[in-house]
Design a protein around this motif. Structure first.
Motif, PDB file in Angstrom:
ATOM      1  N   MET A   1       1.172  -1.237  -0.158  1.00 59.98           N
ATOM      2  CA  MET A   1      -0.137  -0.130  -0.044  1.00 59.98           C
ATOM      3  C   MET A   1       0.764   1.117   0.222  1.00 59.98           C
ATOM      4  O   MET A   1       1.287   1.499   1.178  1.00 59.98           O
ATOM      5  N   ARG A   2       1.138   1.984  -1.106  1.00 62.79           N
ATOM      6  CA  ARG A   2       1.424   2.922  -1.278  1.00 62.79           C
ATOM      7  C   ARG A   2       1.052   3.933  -0.752  1.00 62.79           C
ATOM      8  O   ARG A   2       0.129   4.527  -0.471  1.00 62.79           O
ATOM      9  N   ILE A   3       1.827   5.322   0.338  1.00 61.81           N
ATOM     10  CA  ILE A   3       1.046   6.560   0.664  1.00 61.81           C
ATOM     11  C   ILE A   3       0.723   7.719  -0.542  1.00 61.81           C
ATOM     12  O   ILE A   3       1.458   7.378  -1.740  1.00 61.81           O
ATOM     13  N   CYS A   4      -0.768   8.296  -0.463  1.00 60.43           N
ATOM     14  CA  CYS A   4      -1.302   9.084  -1.563  1.00 60.43           C
ATOM     15  C   CYS A   4      -1.663  10.214  -1.084  1.00 60.43           C
ATOM     16  O   CYS A   4      -1.001  11.090  -1.657  1.00 60.43           O
ATOM     17  N   SER A   5      -1.554  10.434   0.276  1.00 64.99           N
ATOM     18  CA  SER A   5      -1.708  12.255   0.801  1.00 64.99           C
ATOM     19  C   SER A   5      -1.411  12.117   2.230  1.00 64.99           C
ATOM     20  O   SER A   5      -0.988  11.696   3.286  1.00 64.99           O
ATOM     21  N   ALA A   6      -1.201  13.492   2.789  1.00 60.02           N
ATOM     22  CA  ALA A   6      -0.977  13.666   3.933  1.00 60.02           C
ATOM     23  C   ALA A   6      -1.794  14.746   4.370  1.00 60.02           C
ATOM     24  O   ALA A   6      -1.641  15.889   3.626  1.00 60.02           O
TER      25      ALA A   6
ATOM     26  N   PHE B   1       8.528  13.463  -1.260  1.00 57.00           N
ATOM     27  CA  PHE B   1       7.716  13.577  -2.386  1.00 57.00           C
ATOM     28  C   PHE B   1       9.010  12.954  -3.004  1.00 57.00           C
ATOM     29  O   PHE B   1      10.405  13.052  -3.510  1.00 57.00           O
ATOM     30  N   LEU B   2       8.550  12.024  -4.049  1.00 61.29           N
ATOM     31  CA  LEU B   2       9.432  11.527  -4.822  1.00 61.29           C
ATOM     32  C   LEU B   2       9.166  11.467  -6.808  1.00 61.29           C
ATOM     33  O   LEU B   2       8.119  11.711  -6.817  1.00 61.29           O
ATOM     34  N   LEU B   3      10.506  12.281  -6.883  1.00 59.59           N
ATOM     35  CA  LEU B   3      10.152  12.595  -8.070  1.00 59.59           C
ATOM     36  C   LEU B   3      10.755  11.988  -9.495  1.00 59.59           C
ATOM     37  O   LEU B   3      11.286  11.669  -9.119  1.00 59.59           O
ATOM     38  N   PRO B   4      10.063  12.472 -10.514  1.00 61.96           N
ATOM     39  CA  PRO B   4      10.237  11.353 -11.307  1.00 61.96           C
ATOM     40  C   PRO B   4      11.301  10.913 -12.260  1.00 61.96           C
ATOM     41  O   PRO B   4      11.728  10.119 -13.009  1.00 61.96           O
ATOM     42  N   SER B   5      12.532  12.073 -12.123  1.00 61.21           N
ATOM     43  CA  SER B   5      13.740  11.807 -12.989  1.00 61.21           C
ATOM     44  C   SER B   5      14.799  12.162 -11.678  1.00 61.21           C
ATOM     45  O   SER B   5      14.900  13.017 -11.023  1.00 61.21           O
TER      46      SER B   5
ATOM     47  N   GLU C   1       4.135  14.661 -12.303  1.00 66.22           N
ATOM     48  CA  GLU C   1       4.159  13.196 -12.164  1.00 66.22           C
ATOM     49  C   GLU C   1       4.978  12.912 -10.503  1.00 66.22           C
ATOM     50  O   GLU C   1       5.028  11.851  -9.831  1.00 66.22           O
ATOM     51  N   THR C   2       5.226  13.695  -9.935  1.00 63.73           N
ATOM     52  CA  THR C   2       5.437  13.367  -8.390  1.00 63.73           C
ATOM     53  C   THR C   2       4.438  13.112  -7.522  1.00 63.73           C
ATOM     54  O   THR C   2       3.550  13.197  -7.717  1.00 63.73           O
ATOM     55  N   THR C   3       5.007  12.101  -6.424  1.00 56.56           N
ATOM     56  CA  THR C   3       3.628  11.050  -5.541  1.00 56.56           C
ATOM     57  C   THR C   3       4.639  11.569  -5.035  1.00 56.56           C
ATOM     58  O   THR C   3       5.852  11.867  -4.056  1.00 56.56           O
ATOM     59  N   LEU C   4       3.525  10.930  -3.646  1.00 53.78           N
ATOM     60  CA  LEU C   4       4.175  10.790  -2.278  1.00 53.78           C
ATOM     61  C   LEU C   4       5.118  10.181  -1.893  1.00 53.78           C
ATOM     62  O   LEU C   4       4.922   8.676  -2.283  1.00 53.78           O
ATOM     63  N   GLY C   5       6.355   9.242  -2.419  1.00 50.44           N
ATOM     64  CA  GLY C   5       6.924   7.660  -2.402  1.00 50.44           C
ATOM     65  C   GLY C   5       6.919   7.263  -0.796  1.00 50.44           C
ATOM     66  O   GLY C   5       6.697   5.861  -0.573  1.00 50.44           O
ATOM     67  N   HIS C   6       7.095   7.950   0.535  1.00 47.31           N
ATOM     68  CA  HIS C   6       7.264   7.348   1.977  1.00 47.31           C
ATOM     69  C   HIS C   6       6.648   7.981   2.764  1.00 47.31           C
ATOM     70  O   HIS C   6       6.606   9.851   2.240  1.00 47.31           O
TER      71      HIS C   6
END
Length: 291
Positions: free
Chosen positions: A1-6, A71-75, A162-167
């Motif tokens: 289960m990935r983190i989606c928001s805070a 915050f996980l950046l795509p590159s 495409e940035t997401t919350l990675g953890h």
């Protein structure tokens, strides 16, 4: 289960939103009065929700709660763009690291909430030991990182969509008790447990979706009710079947939870609390999950 928001509580919504919008480049959308959603992709879901409570007081340092949101950046190039933006704004940074699995920049928002901005290295390059992932902390070469930008103009157009919350990384009072909760109750795999005072867990072979540590919080109490900082974080499951399986497991193990029904009485969300009282919302998203 990935983190989606805070969700974060603040006493000064304008000050905090200025940082996330002007400095980091998230897109703001007013959700309700005194509540603001911050998006990397305006057609997606908010990564951060800011809620204003003018009576919120700063969270005491040696309490359980948020260590940092990541915050996980795509590159690597997108990470370099954010670094250049922070430099341009002269925003204070707290550290930089090469973790073997990722390259990371650390800072804090104006309320003191920890932030990690990072990019993942290819999975085949992740260091391994005894069949598992072995993260480490080595210096990050910032000059080399900025070479990703080349000689092109550094025009800032916001954080990449495409940035997401990675953890999410949490300060907990008891590493054994919290580790058991996230592993036995929520089903995260323990990825690395030999890092002093910390534990890292994930699903799907990722390096970590949840980090836990007692570096400043061993035996500590929770922050006073209504403090500024983390209100809750949300994780997403792949389907309703998984969510219902978790509900059955909570019932079987006597874990208190609250179900949030939809209009048609399905069950789009469950709300539980970890051993330190940190609220977790489990939601279903009908899209392909990454990480």
């Amino acid at each position: 289960m990935r983190i989606c928001s805070a969700q974060l509580r603040t006493a000064n919504l304008d000050r905090l939103s200025d940082f996330y919008v002007d400095v980091l480049g998230l897109e703001p959308v007013e959700l309700e009065q005194d509540e603001l959603g911050l998006y990397a992709d305006i057609d997606g879901d908010p990564l951060i929700v800011l809620s204003e409570s003018t009576e919120a007081t700063p969270r005491p340092e040696f309490t359980t709660g948020l260590y940092h949101i990541a915050f996980l950046l795509p590159s690597r190039k997108e990470l370099a763009k954010v670094l250049a933006r922070l430099s341009e704004k002269r925003y204070p940074l707290q550290g930089f690291a090469n973790h073997g699995v990722s390259e990371a920049i650390y800072l804090a928002d104006p309320d003191g909430n920890g932030i990690e901005l990072y990019r993942d290295l290819p999975r085949e390059e992740w260091p391994r030991k005894n069949g598992g992932i072995e993260m480490f902390t080595k210096p990050l070469d910032l000059e080399d990182l900025l070479t990703e930008l080349g000689d092109e103009p550094r025009e800032w157009d916001g954080i990449h969509p495409e940035t997401t919350l990675g953890h999410i990384h949490l300060q907990v009072s008891d590493l054994t008790k919290s580790g058991a909760f996230y592993h036995d109750i929520l089903g995260y795999d323990i990825v690395q447990k030999d890092f002093p005072g910390a534990l890292f867990l994930s699903t799907g072979g990722y390096h970590h979706h949840v980090g836990l540590n007692t570096w400043n919080s061993k035996g500590a109490s929770s922050a006073p009710k209504g403090s500024a900082g983390l209100v809750r974080f949300s994780v997403e499951t792949s389907d309703l079947i998984t969510l219902r399986h978790l509900q059955v497991q909570f019932l079987h193990k006597g874990v208190p939870f609250r179900a949030i029904p939809s209009e048609n009485n399905s069950m789009p969300a469950l709300v539980i609390h970890d051993p330190d009282g940190i609220e977790i919302e489990i939601v279903v998203h009908q899209r392909v999950l990454v990480n």
